[in-house]
Write an enzyme that holds these catalytic residues in place. Structure first.
Site, short mmCIF file in Angstrom:
data_model
loop_
_atom_site.label_atom_id
_atom_site.label_comp_id
_atom_site.label_asym_id
_atom_site.label_seq_id
_atom_site.Cartn_x
_atom_site.Cartn_y
_atom_site.Cartn_z
N CYS A 101 0.83 -1.20 0.00
CA CYS A 101 0.00 0.00 0.00
C CYS A 101 0.87 1.25 0.00
O CYS A 101 0.59 2.21 -0.73
CB CYS A 101 -0.93 -0.01 1.21
N CYS A 198 -6.31 -4.06 7.08
CA CYS A 198 -7.48 -3.18 7.06
C CYS A 198 -8.64 -3.75 6.26
O CYS A 198 -9.79 -3.46 6.55
CB CYS A 198 -7.09 -1.80 6.52
#
Length: 390
Positions: A101, A198
């Site tokens: 990410c 997440c």
């Protein structure tokens, strides 16, 4: 400077944005919407991906007094992080989605867009320190608080990305950040940190993978064998299993010496999982691919004494690394049509790592981040490991 502050909705990014604003920069807050349906990734206030987080970030921006926008990055996030995560596990590797990410979303897609819009830098709430080296280049260093240091997950950043990054919290312990948030009137001062992946609901990685990849080879039940090949148990699927795992194996045949056994190897196609004693997890050699250098890469063929970190918040290991060839090699997994801008992987020659302090439970797919003291030299993806032999 014009600064784009990435605001996740947590306390760290809120204080980072406030500090950048207080320092006199022209700051704009932006929240990254990483899912078109936030409930499909994470529910509850976890510091990432939810509608609550977006609202928390907006309220923090209002208190700070800066403009605020939401950027829809859901398609890019799904393609570059979520699908990569699924593919790595399906191939029997153990990825770290936070590194991916940072590499492809926060400091690639976001930074590229920010520069195109006229911003000079992107500020985040990561705990790391940037310094100017003797040669004038920006260096990435560990945070002053070792317990919160996040230089490991930033080890994928390139020199050009570091030139346009800001980490305002690198010199502050986390408890003081929370105190500062409360003084500033930020309602996220006591918001819990996010620890799990997440986009995986409830932190059940194996269950999430089974649901998303119902036809993958790793979903089929298979044997668990010892090092002699004798079956000692059965598993419901290798998805979500990882090298070094001990819990949840439910072995039907105890070890002769009564000691615990750990996952030594996972074969996703055949479904065979091999277990053995902890000492068989000891690794002294690592082959790394996809190196990304935070500064000029080490000279090819010249051993470099350093330390390496092999997992987030893991121990440092004394090591000697060697870049094996002078010329870049093609990355067979790379998309030649992709336009990465500043995120260009600059795939270099493989890296050989000799660990002077053996490590345990290291799996292909993890990242090895290389340090010279507190300074990040670069990182690579672990392709294979060699175990210590008697």
């Amino acid at each position: 400077m014009r600064v784009l502050a990435a605001m996740s909705g947590g306390v760290d990014s809120a204080v980072a944005a406030a500090r950048a604003h207080e320092a006199g920069h022209d700051v704009t807050g932006v929240h990254l919407a990483l899912s078109r349906n936030p409930a499909s990734y994470r529910s509850g206030a976890r510091g990432c991906c939810t509608i609550e987080d977006s609202n928390d970030a907006r309220r923090a921006a209002d208190v700070i007094g800066i403009p605020f926008y939401v950027w829809d990055m859901s398609e890019r996030f799904h393609a570059d992080v979520v699908e990569d995560f699924m593919a790595e596990y399906a191939a029997g590797r153990t990825p770290n989605p936070c590194l991916r990410c940072n590499e492809r979303i926060k400091f690639a897609a976001v930074l590229d867009r920010a520069l195109a819009l006229g911003f000079d830098a992107v500020a985040t709430g990561h705990y790391a320190v940037l310094r100017r080296g003797a040669d004038g280049a920006v260096e990435l260093h560990r945070a002053s608080d070792d317990r919160k240091d996040q230089s490991y997950v930033l080890g994928v950043l390139t020199p050009s990305q570091l030139e346009h990054a800001m980490f305002p919290l690198g010199d502050t312990p986390k408890p003081l950040v929370r105190e500062e948030a409360a003084r500033r009137g930020l309602l996220v001062a006591d918001k819990p940190d996010s620890h799990d992946i997440c986009f995986v609901a409830d932190g059940d990685t194996a269950g999430w993978l089974q649901e998303k990849l119902p036809d993958a080879p790793g979903t089929a039940p298979g044997p668990i064998v010892d090092e002699s090949g004798a079956e000692v148990g059965r598993h419901a699927g290798t998805l979500g299993m990882t090298i070094g795992q001990r819990r949840g194996l439910r072995l039907g045949v105890p070890a002769a010496d009564g000691r615990p056994r750990f996952v030594l190897d996972i074969e996703p196609v055949s479904g065979v999982v091999t277990v053995g004693p902890r000492e068989r997890l000891a690794v002294s050699r690592i082959a790394g691919i996809r190196p990304l250098w935070a500064s000029a890469p080490p000279a090819a063929g010249v051993p470099l004494e350093c330390t390496v970190q092999l997992r987030a918040h893991g121990d440092e290991h004394r090591a000697v690394i060697t870049v094996t060839a002078p010329d870049p090699i093609p990355d067979p997994t790379a998309d030649p049509t992709a336009e990465w801008g500043l995120s260009s992987a600059r795939v270099g020659a493989p890296v050989e790592i000799e660990l002077l302090d053996p490590a345990y439970g290291i799996a292909p797919g993890q990242a090895a981040v290389i340090y010279d003291g507190t300074r990040v030299v670069g990182s690579c993806t672990i392709a294979s490991t060699g175990r210590v032999t008697a």
